[in-house]
Design an enzyme around this catalytic site. Structure first.
Site, mmCIF file in Angstrom:
data_model
loop_
_atom_site.group_PDB
_atom_site.id
_atom_site.type_symbol
_atom_site.label_atom_id
_atom_site.label_comp_id
_atom_site.label_asym_id
_atom_site.label_seq_id
_atom_site.Cartn_x
_atom_site.Cartn_y
_atom_site.Cartn_z
ATOM 1 N N LYS A 126 8.204 56.399 1.449
ATOM 2 C CA LYS A 126 7.310 55.717 0.515
ATOM 3 C C LYS A 126 7.253 54.250 0.917
ATOM 4 O O LYS A 126 8.269 53.544 0.876
ATOM 5 C CB LYS A 126 7.833 55.866 -0.913
ATOM 6 C CG LYS A 126 6.999 55.103 -1.935
ATOM 7 C CD LYS A 126 7.448 55.400 -3.352
ATOM 8 C CE LYS A 126 6.672 54.582 -4.351
ATOM 9 N NZ LYS A 126 7.052 54.880 -5.734
ATOM 10 N N LYS A 161 3.855 58.640 1.781
ATOM 11 C CA LYS A 161 2.985 57.990 0.802
ATOM 12 C C LYS A 161 2.825 56.528 1.152
ATOM 13 O O LYS A 161 3.842 55.894 1.428
ATOM 14 C CB LYS A 161 3.633 58.138 -0.577
ATOM 15 C CG LYS A 161 2.925 57.408 -1.681
ATOM 16 C CD LYS A 161 3.755 57.438 -2.937
ATOM 17 C CE LYS A 161 3.095 56.536 -3.958
ATOM 18 N NZ LYS A 161 3.900 56.270 -5.105
HETATM 19 C C1 PBG Z 1 6.594 55.109 -9.016
HETATM 20 C C2 PBG Z 1 5.290 55.527 -8.470
HETATM 21 C C3 PBG Z 1 4.240 54.707 -8.036
HETATM 22 C C4 PBG Z 1 3.219 55.556 -7.589
HETATM 23 C C5 PBG Z 1 3.663 56.857 -7.776
HETATM 24 N N1 PBG Z 1 4.961 56.814 -8.289
HETATM 25 C C6 PBG Z 1 4.058 53.232 -8.118
HETATM 26 C C7 PBG Z 1 4.878 52.316 -7.342
HETATM 27 O O1 PBG Z 1 5.718 52.663 -6.510
HETATM 28 O O2 PBG Z 1 4.692 51.126 -7.606
HETATM 29 C C8 PBG Z 1 1.897 55.121 -7.045
HETATM 30 C C9 PBG Z 1 0.858 56.163 -6.962
HETATM 31 C C10 PBG Z 1 -0.518 55.657 -6.735
HETATM 32 O O3 PBG Z 1 -0.766 54.499 -6.371
HETATM 33 O O4 PBG Z 1 -1.430 56.474 -6.918
HETATM 34 N N2 PBG Z 1 6.735 55.516 -10.355
#
Ligand code: PBG
Length: 348
Positions: free
Chosen positions: A216, A269
């Protein structure tokens, strides 16, 4: 450029000379003549069964509210969740990932593991109505629930990794208790998959799976989501725990660690800006690989489509096909119900 036999082992038996193996004998366009032919020889498919639809559930919402930064995506009150799943199921979508927007936040994000928390209630409602017909993933994180907006336990302005593991394990267990099929740790704490696997097993949830947000990245493409979920950090950023966009070997290390710690599915991601990472993960590991087409990717496509700058439908299909082609087995996408409704329609 000449195509040599060395690159075409199937004609290396001498039956065809290098001269024959080319134009005008070979015309790749023969396989592009009609949509039915193109479909027969296509290498990648896109099926609603491969898509996971995100659901935003807001504790204080009275009615379904459109998210201004994500036209066409809504925050739902609890009472609407079952209906939303029903509508998506009619289009062929049967997997969902649930995000909660609580009315109350605190330092420890206790709302994330409250028995009566908004996500726990939403999961229970879906599972009561649909059972195994709906596969429910829960985003296992703290940022929507903490007053500071970080994904863990903050000590002196810094997220303390090991103390965050206890909190994330509690979140995962509460989501499993509510009926989630998969918990989805997304906080990027070291050891989170191991801690969660152990906690789930200890509480008897051996069959609850883990979709790990393994690679991520610290990405600007989460912007619309953070507005939608009210989860932007109040100070600092997430670069101390999310990955650096410049790295791919590091992603492979993260994936390997998560697999060793017990992840059932690993994820990359965002998706489109990281297709190279996705393809490398696919090549190196045998686990199912997911990709998350995030909010910023959604909004860019949606707005360009609405303006008529690109053909919206074709652009959506092309984006998801590219993510599948790069190696994703499954995709989390805000386009899930919409794309499912037109995937099956015959082309020209
Ligand atoms: C964390 C989380 C995020 C997203 C999914 N899970 C936000 C982040 O890391 O700030 C982002 C998903 C998206 O942008 O569609 N809870």
């Amino acid at each position: 450029m000449a195509i040599t036999n060395a690159k075409c082992p199937q004609v290396d038996n001498g039956a065809m000379s290098e001269r024959v193996y080319g134009y005008p004998i070979l015309r790749p366009r023969r396989l592009r003549r009609s949509e039915n032919v193109r479909r027969l020889v296509s290498e990648t498919d896109l099926d609603p069964s491969k898509l996971i639809m995100p659901l935003f559930v807001r504790e204080s919402a009275q009615k379904k509210e459109e998210i201004p930064e994500m036209p066409g995506v809504y925050r739902l009150p609890l009472e609407q969740v079952v209906r939303e799943v029903e509508v998506a199921a009619e289009e062929g979508v049967n997997s969902f990932i649930v995000f909660g927007i609580p009315s109350y936040k605190d330092e420890l994000g206790t709302g994330a593991y409250a028995r009566e928390g908004v996500v726990q209630k939403a999961i229970a409602l879906i599972k009561q109505s649909f059972g195994d017909h709906a596969v429910v993933f829960a985003d296992t994180c703290l940022c929507e629930y903490t007053s500071h907006g970080h994904c863990g336990f903050v000590v002196g302005g810094v997220v303390d990794n090991d103390r965050s593991l206890e909190l994330l394990s509690k979140v995962a267990v509460s989501q499993a208790e509510a009926g989630a099929d998969f918990v989805s740790p997304s906080a990027m704490m070291d050891g989170q998959v191991k801690a969660i696997r152990e906690a789930l097993d200890k509480e008897g949830f051996r069959d609850t799976g883990i979709l790990a947000y393994s690679a991520k990245y610290a990405s600007s493409f989460y912007g619309p989501f953070r507005s939608a979920a009210q989860s932007a950090p109040k100070y600092g950023d997430r670069r101390g725990y999310q990955m650096d966009a410049r790295n791919v070997r590091e992603a492979l290390k993260e994936v390997e660690l998560d697999i060793r710690e017990g992840a059932d599915i690993v994820m990359v991601k965002p998706a489109m800006p990281y297709l190279d990472v996705l393809s490398e993960v696919r090549r190196r590991f045998n686990h199912p690989v997911a990709a998350y087409q995030v909010s910023g990717e959604y909004t860019m496509l949606r707005l360009a489509g609405r303006q008529g700058y690109v053909d919206e439908r074709l652009a959506i299909l092309e984006s998801l096909t590219s993510i599948r082609r790069a190696g994703a087995d499954l995709i989390i996408t805000y386009f899930a119900p919409e794309v499912s409704s037109f995937i099956q329609e015959p082309g020209d």
